[in-house]
Design a protein around this motif. Structure first.
Motif, short mmCIF file in Angstrom:
data_model
loop_
_atom_site.label_atom_id
_atom_site.label_comp_id
_atom_site.label_asym_id
_atom_site.label_seq_id
_atom_site.Cartn_x
_atom_site.Cartn_y
_atom_site.Cartn_z
N CYS A 16 72.28 44.43 28.25
CA CYS A 16 72.96 44.23 29.45
C CYS A 16 73.96 43.67 29.00
N ALA A 19 73.39 39.17 32.73
CA ALA A 19 72.39 39.06 33.51
C ALA A 19 71.79 37.90 34.15
N LEU A 155 71.71 42.26 37.36
CA LEU A 155 72.06 42.64 35.97
C LEU A 155 72.99 43.93 36.09
N THR A 157 74.66 46.70 33.38
CA THR A 157 74.38 47.29 32.01
C THR A 157 75.54 48.20 31.60
#
Length: 167
Positions: A16, A19, A155, A157
């Motif tokens: 990530c 998060a 999240l 990423t």
């Protein structure tokens, strides 16, 4: 042919950039409580029947040392070598098995035992990061969700770079 060894735990690893996990919903005028990390690793963990305290150090060692994160040179390094933050989320649904059109969770560990193993897992992750000079210098954090509660995750990423690891 030898019988297959039963799975005792399952972890899902997700890189990530950021998060944020809601650990307590808003109630009676109070705002929701959140835990958040910057760049690092989200670890979803589920324990199965038969798992015990002896398994937890092995899981921590493998997950914190596996080379999944890209450093500034494009090399793959562990979250300890990055160094990166860690967000741990208890995830009982990783123990689900599809039966017909429904999921069943008969192989998941009992709630009380699962809570003990989860607490041990979080503590060992905290100790490993605290003992690592790179992590200490960078001020990395271990944050975690609450066992047995529904939680909301946000999240970001740098690719859907997700790995499933069984123990």
């Amino acid at each position: 042919m030898a019988a297959a060894r039963p799975v005792l735990a399952r972890a899902l690893l997700q890189q990530c950039l950021f998060a944020r996990l809601q650990v307590k919903p808003p109630e009676h005028g109070a705002e929701a409580e959140w835990e958040e990390i910057q760049r690092g690793l989200v670890i979803y963990i589920c324990f199965f029947k038969g798992a015990d305290e002896d398994l937890v150090p092995k899981i921590v060692n493998v997950l914190l040392n596996v080379k999944l994160s890209e450093d500034e040179n494009g090399e793959y390094v562990s979250v300890l070598d990055l160094p990166g933050n860690v967000l741990i989320i208890p995830q009982a649904t990783l123990g689900g098995k599809l039966k017909g059109r429904k999921m069943q969770y008969h192989t998941n560990i009992e709630k009380e035992k699962g809570m003990e193993l989860y607490s041990q897992f979080v503590s060992l992750c905290e100790k490993e990061l605290a003992a690592n000079p790179k992590c200490m210098e960078a001020g990395v954090l271990v944050k975690h969700g609450t066992y047995g509660n529904r939680q909301v995750l946000k999240l970001d990423t740098n690719g859907p770079y997700t790995h499933l690891v069984e123990f």
